[in-house]
Design a protein around this motif. Structure first.
Motif, PDB file in Angstrom:
ATOM      1  N   VAL A 195       0.848  -1.185   0.000  1.00 26.75           N
ATOM      2  CA  VAL A 195       0.000   0.000   0.000  1.00 26.75           C
ATOM      3  C   VAL A 195       0.885   1.237   0.000  1.00 26.75           C
ATOM      4  O   VAL A 195       1.821   1.346   0.780  1.00 26.75           O
ATOM      5  N   GLY A 196       0.564   2.172  -0.892  1.00 26.56           N
ATOM      6  CA  GLY A 196       1.343   3.396  -1.023  1.00 26.56           C
ATOM      7  C   GLY A 196       0.874   4.499  -0.081  1.00 26.56           C
ATOM      8  O   GLY A 196       0.206   4.247   0.921  1.00 26.56           O
ATOM      9  N   LYS A 197       1.190   5.722  -0.465  1.00 21.63           N
ATOM     10  CA  LYS A 197       0.921   6.888   0.381  1.00 21.63           C
ATOM     11  C   LYS A 197      -0.489   7.451   0.224  1.00 21.63           C
ATOM     12  O   LYS A 197      -0.857   8.384   0.926  1.00 21.63           O
ATOM     13  N   ASN A 198      -1.271   6.907  -0.693  1.00 24.07           N
ATOM     14  CA  ASN A 198      -2.604   7.443  -0.973  1.00 24.07           C
ATOM     15  C   ASN A 198      -3.701   6.489  -0.522  1.00 24.07           C
ATOM     16  O   ASN A 198      -3.450   5.306  -0.297  1.00 24.07           O
ATOM     17  N   THR A 199      -4.919   7.002  -0.462  1.00 27.98           N
ATOM     18  CA  THR A 199      -6.070   6.166  -0.119  1.00 27.98           C
ATOM     19  C   THR A 199      -6.619   5.431  -1.336  1.00 27.98           C
ATOM     20  O   THR A 199      -7.518   4.609  -1.214  1.00 27.98           O
ATOM     21  N   THR A 200      -6.064   5.749  -2.512  1.00 26.66           N
ATOM     22  CA  THR A 200      -6.459   5.106  -3.766  1.00 26.66           C
ATOM     23  C   THR A 200      -5.225   4.524  -4.444  1.00 26.66           C
ATOM     24  O   THR A 200      -4.162   5.130  -4.421  1.00 26.66           O
ATOM     25  N   GLN A 201      -5.389   3.362  -5.045  1.00 33.48           N
ATOM     26  CA  GLN A 201      -4.285   2.729  -5.755  1.00 33.48           C
ATOM     27  C   GLN A 201      -4.833   1.979  -6.967  1.00 33.48           C
ATOM     28  O   GLN A 201      -5.951   1.474  -6.934  1.00 33.48           O
ATOM     29  N   PHE A 202      -4.019   1.913  -8.042  1.00 31.37           N
ATOM     30  CA  PHE A 202      -4.386   1.199  -9.259  1.00 31.37           C
ATOM     31  C   PHE A 202      -3.533  -0.055  -9.387  1.00 31.37           C
ATOM     32  O   PHE A 202      -2.318  -0.009  -9.182  1.00 31.37           O
ATOM     33  N   ILE A 203      -4.174  -1.156  -9.755  1.00 32.32           N
ATOM     34  CA  ILE A 203      -3.482  -2.429  -9.929  1.00 32.32           C
ATOM     35  C   ILE A 203      -3.942  -3.029 -11.250  1.00 32.32           C
ATOM     36  O   ILE A 203      -5.139  -3.021 -11.560  1.00 32.32           O
ATOM     37  N   LYS A 204      -2.988  -3.542 -12.039  1.00 32.63           N
ATOM     38  CA  LYS A 204      -3.314  -4.126 -13.345  1.00 32.63           C
ATOM     39  C   LYS A 204      -3.091  -5.628 -13.347  1.00 32.63           C
ATOM     40  O   LYS A 204      -2.119  -6.126 -12.784  1.00 32.63           O
ATOM     41  N   PHE A 205      -4.002  -6.296 -14.021  1.00 31.25           N
ATOM     42  CA  PHE A 205      -3.848  -7.710 -14.355  1.00 31.25           C
ATOM     43  C   PHE A 205      -3.815  -7.801 -15.871  1.00 31.25           C
ATOM     44  O   PHE A 205      -4.666  -7.216 -16.540  1.00 31.25           O
ATOM     45  N   GLU A 206      -2.854  -8.516 -16.401  1.00 33.06           N
ATOM     46  CA  GLU A 206      -2.726  -8.661 -17.851  1.00 33.06           C
ATOM     47  C   GLU A 206      -2.876 -10.120 -18.241  1.00 33.06           C
ATOM     48  O   GLU A 206      -2.621 -11.019 -17.452  1.00 33.06           O
ATOM     49  N   GLY A 207      -3.302 -10.343 -19.482  1.00 36.57           N
ATOM     50  CA  GLY A 207      -3.387 -11.699 -20.018  1.00 36.57           C
ATOM     51  C   GLY A 207      -4.641 -12.457 -19.638  1.00 36.57           C
ATOM     52  O   GLY A 207      -4.680 -13.684 -19.749  1.00 36.57           O
ATOM     53  N   LEU A 208      -5.675 -11.748 -19.196  1.00 37.74           N
ATOM     54  CA  LEU A 208      -6.930 -12.421 -18.875  1.00 37.74           C
ATOM     55  C   LEU A 208      -7.678 -12.767 -20.163  1.00 37.74           C
ATOM     56  O   LEU A 208      -7.535 -12.090 -21.178  1.00 37.74           O
ATOM     57  N   LYS A 209      -8.482 -13.812 -20.106  1.00 35.59           N
ATOM     58  CA  LYS A 209      -9.300 -14.208 -21.249  1.00 35.59           C
ATOM     59  C   LYS A 209     -10.706 -13.646 -21.084  1.00 35.59           C
ATOM     60  O   LYS A 209     -11.150 -13.345 -19.974  1.00 35.59           O
ATOM     61  N   GLU A 210     -11.395 -13.529 -22.216  1.00 40.71           N
ATOM     62  CA  GLU A 210     -12.781 -13.072 -22.170  1.00 40.71           C
ATOM     63  C   GLU A 210     -13.594 -14.020 -21.307  1.00 40.71           C
ATOM     64  O   GLU A 210     -13.415 -15.229 -21.338  1.00 40.71           O
ATOM     65  N   GLY A 211     -14.477 -13.453 -20.488  1.00 48.13           N
ATOM     66  CA  GLY A 211     -15.322 -14.282 -19.646  1.00 48.13           C
ATOM     67  C   GLY A 211     -15.801 -13.538 -18.423  1.00 48.13           C
ATOM     68  O   GLY A 211     -15.598 -12.336 -18.282  1.00 48.13           O
ATOM     69  N   LYS A 212     -16.439 -14.290 -17.518  1.00 47.55           N
ATOM     70  CA  LYS A 212     -16.943 -13.716 -16.275  1.00 47.55           C
ATOM     71  C   LYS A 212     -15.961 -13.995 -15.149  1.00 47.55           C
ATOM     72  O   LYS A 212     -15.426 -15.103 -15.048  1.00 47.55           O
ATOM     73  N   TYR A 213     -15.774 -12.973 -14.314  1.00 47.82           N
ATOM     74  CA  TYR A 213     -14.832 -13.063 -13.201  1.00 47.82           C
ATOM     75  C   TYR A 213     -15.407 -12.393 -11.957  1.00 47.82           C
ATOM     76  O   TYR A 213     -16.116 -11.394 -12.057  1.00 47.82           O
ATOM     77  N   LEU A 214     -15.069 -12.927 -10.811  1.00 50.32           N
ATOM     78  CA  LEU A 214     -15.341 -12.281  -9.540  1.00 50.32           C
ATOM     79  C   LEU A 214     -13.996 -11.807  -8.994  1.00 50.32           C
ATOM     80  O   LEU A 214     -13.029 -12.571  -8.983  1.00 50.32           O
ATOM     81  N   ILE A 215     -13.938 -10.556  -8.566  1.00 51.66           N
ATOM     82  CA  ILE A 215     -12.710  -9.998  -7.998  1.00 51.66           C
ATOM     83  C   ILE A 215     -12.953  -9.755  -6.514  1.00 51.66           C
ATOM     84  O   ILE A 215     -13.965  -9.169  -6.127  1.00 51.66           O
TER      85      ILE A 215
END
Length: 140
Positions: free
Chosen positions: A58-78
């Motif tokens: 966790v960084g210095k902010n209350t908001t953070q961006f995280i990327k996932f790459e290489g996912l396939k088309e479909g339904k996902y629960l995060i």
């Protein structure tokens, strides 16, 4: 012409998807964000073994961006939570209620149970997708 149409359709179906997750509600500089991505209801039943996962400081902010790459088309629960004390699990009280902030896709937040896959699942189909998760504790 038909060949070009077929190739463009084939490439769009097999194009890996990038998912950018914006996480709000973090306690700055405390522990890690643990994120799991599940591609089915059966996968989500075993919450400890997501299909894709990341652990990010966790960084210095209350908001953070995280990327996932290489996912396939479909339904996902995060599913995500902030592991404030770094013990690599979501802490719970004696009733089994989480004491660390957590979030699910679709910002579903049932009180007395984990969400069902169909409640929180999102559909990924474009080459770049983004969602926002708002971390919250059980009491808010």
């Amino acid at each position: 012409m038909l060949y070009i149409l077929f190739c463009s359709l084939f490439l769009s179906i097999n194009t890996p998807i990038i998912l950018e997750i914006k996480i709000d509600g973090l306690i700055p500089e405390k522990g890690t964000i643990r994120i799991g991505i599940y591609n089915s209801a059966d996968a989500f039943k075993d919450e400890a073994n997501p299909n894709h996962a990341q652990v990010v400081s966790v960084g210095k902010n209350t908001t953070q961006f995280i990327k996932f790459e290489g996912l396939k088309e479909g339904k996902y629960l995060i599913a995500a939570y902030q592991d404030v004390n770094g013990n690599q699990k979501i802490d719970k009280n004696f009733l089994g209620i989480p004491t660390e902030a957590y979030a699910f896709s679709n910002n579903v937040c049932p009180k007395w149970r984990s969400p069902a896959f169909h409640e929180a699942a999102i559909k990924l189909e474009k080459p770049f997708e983004s969602i926002q998760l708002k971390l919250r504790t059980w009491s808010n």
